[in-house]
Motif scaffolding. Sequence first.
Motif, PDB file in Angstrom:
ATOM      1  N   ARG A 204       0.843  -1.193   0.000  1.00  0.00           N
ATOM      2  CA  ARG A 204       0.000   0.000   0.000  1.00  0.00           C
ATOM      3  C   ARG A 204       0.875   1.238   0.000  1.00  0.00           C
ATOM      4  NH1 ARG A 204      -3.072  -1.982  -2.305  1.00  0.00           N
ATOM      5  NH2 ARG A 204      -5.000  -2.988  -1.703  1.00  0.00           N
ATOM      6  N   ILE A 205       0.337   2.308  -0.584  1.00  0.00           N
ATOM      7  CA  ILE A 205       1.101   3.545  -0.706  1.00  0.00           C
ATOM      8  C   ILE A 205       0.348   4.667  -0.011  1.00  0.00           C
ATOM      9  CG2 ILE A 205       2.087   5.203  -2.329  1.00  0.00           C
ATOM     10  CD1 ILE A 205       2.203   2.994  -4.382  1.00  0.00           C
ATOM     11  N   MET A 206       1.079   5.475   0.754  1.00  0.00           N
ATOM     12  CA  MET A 206       0.533   6.739   1.241  1.00  0.00           C
ATOM     13  C   MET A 206       1.183   7.851   0.443  1.00  0.00           C
ATOM     14  SD  MET A 206       0.169   7.068   5.315  1.00  0.00           S
ATOM     15  CE  MET A 206      -0.522   8.727   5.349  1.00  0.00           C
TER      16      MET A 206
ATOM     17  N   ALA B 133      -4.803   2.795   4.248  1.00  0.00           N
ATOM     18  CA  ALA B 133      -3.724   1.864   3.930  1.00  0.00           C
ATOM     19  C   ALA B 133      -3.724   0.691   4.911  1.00  0.00           C
ATOM     20  CB  ALA B 133      -2.379   2.585   3.968  1.00  0.00           C
TER      21      ALA B 133
END
Lengths: 250, 273
Positions: free
Chosen positions: A85-87, A148
Motif C-alpha cells: 500500500r502507498i501513502m 492503507a
Amino acid sequence: MEYDIKGPGGGAGVRTEGLSKAYGQTSVLNGLSFELKAGEFTAVVGRSGCGKTTLLRLLGCLEAPDEGSVSVDGEPRSDLNPDTRIMFQEDRLLPWKTVLENVGLGLAGDWRRVAMTALGDVGLGLRQGDWPRTLSGGQRQRVALARALAHSPKLLLLDEPMGALDALTRIGMQALVERVWASRGFTALLVTHDVAEAITLADRVILLENGRISQDLKISLPRPRQRDMDFAKLESEVLNWILSLYAGYI
Amino acid sequence: MTGNPQPKPPRVNPGGGLILKKFRKRLTPWLLPIVLIVYWQIAANMGWINPRILPSPLNVFRAFVRLLMNGELLENVKVSCARAGLGFLIGGSIGLTLGLVTATWRFMETLLDTTLQMVRTIPNLALLPLVIIWFGIGEKAKVFLIVCGVTFPIYLNTFHGIRSVDLNLISMARVYGLDRLALWRHVILPGALPSILVGVRFSLGVMWMTLIVAETIAASSGLGYMASNAREMMQTDVIVLTILIYAFLGKLADVVARALERRFLSWRAVNAA
C-alpha cells in the motif's frame, strides 16, 4: 477484483536487483540493488530530484523499471499487489465518500468492521460519518493512513505523507506511524526530505545520490526516540552528507 | 469611568424576535412581485391600461379558473410536459452516452468531437422549418427539436466532467485495487456528477424554450398552441396565463434540479447549508 480481508500478516522482505529508470534522456535510477528486511523501517533521503519518489513508484509497481527487477518475499513483482500500500504526499481522499467509506475503499466482505478498526487505530473513530472536507489536513492524512492499514499491508510505502503538515501535527503523525508500524509489523519505506523525521522513525537511513545509494546508515537509538545528543549527532552527520552533495552545485 | 459606555442589556425577546426575523427573511423576496401585481391591478381598475393590451391580474386569474374548470388547461399542460419529458429523456441519454464514450476512448473523441462541436453551434430552432417538412406539426417534430437542444449541453458537461476528474484519485484507486467497473462507480462518475448536473440544469432551460417556440409556431395542442390560439381571438388574459404557467413549470424544473444537487452533491461545501 476486490481484496479479501486478512489479519495482520507481519512484513515482507523486499529485494531489488539492478533497478534502472530513465525519463527521456534523464537517467533517474542507475542499477540500484538493495534489500529491505521484513518488518524493517527504512527511510530514503536525498535532495529533490535524486530519484526517491521514482524508487517508491517502482517498488509499488506504479511504474515498470527500464532494467532490473523487484522481488517481494522472493517472488518477482511486476504488477500492483494487495499486500503493498502507498501513502501519497496528498491524502487523495474521495471527497464524495464519508470518512468510513474512504477507509473501506477496495475492501470486500465485512468492510465496515475492518474500516472501523483501522479508523480507531488512527484515533478518528468518531469521525466515521463526516465528509473529508470537514477534516483538518492532519486528520485527512490520518484517514489516508487508516485506508492503507485497512488492507493489512505487508509493505507500506510512504511518499512524504507528512511533508505538507505543520510542525506540531507532523510530530503527532510521526508518533502515530511509529505506533502502528510497531504493532502491525509491516515493512515500511519512507521517502522524505526531512532528516529529523528519517532519524525519528527509521531503523536505517539511505542516502540516494544520482540514482545510487551513496550512504547507508543504521540507526540504533532506542524507541520512541528523544531528540537528545545522540540524535543530534546523527542528524548533523546525515545533514552533512546532503550538504556536501549540494556543495558541488552551489 | 463615567466615559465608559454602559454595556447594553441583552435584548429580552424570547423566541418571538427570531420567528419574526425568519418570517421577514422569507417574505422579503416576494415583496416586489406583490407590490407590482397590486399596482398592476389598480392600474387596470383605474382604466390606465387598455385590457386588450394587458388584462388585469384578476382577469388572468378568472381565465385560469375558467380553463381549469373546462379541463382545457390540464390537458394542454399534460401534453406539453409529456413532450418536454420525452425529449429531455431521449436527448439526455444521447448526450450522456456520447459524453461517456468520447471521454473514455481517445479514438472516439478524435472521431466525434469535431463534428459534435460543429453541430452544437447550430441553434436547434433553426431546424424548425425543416422539421415541419419532415414531421409535420405532430408530436415527433417537437420531441425531435427538444432532443436536438438538450443533447449538447449534457454532452459537453459530461465530457468535461469526466475529463476533469483528478488523475491522482484515479491512480490512488488503482493502487487500492479497484477494477474498471468499481473505478467508474466510485471515482469517475461521482467526480463528474457536479458537471453533469450543471448540464442538466442548463438543458432544462433549453428544453422549455424550444417547446414554447415549437408549440407556438406549429402545434395543434399544448400550452404554446393555447397561447397562439388565444392570440387569434385576442384573449390576452389566456396569453398572460400561459406565460405565467411556463414560468411556473420552468421554476419547478429548476427546483427539481436543485433537489438533485442537494441529494447527490451534499459532500460539497456550497450545498451543505
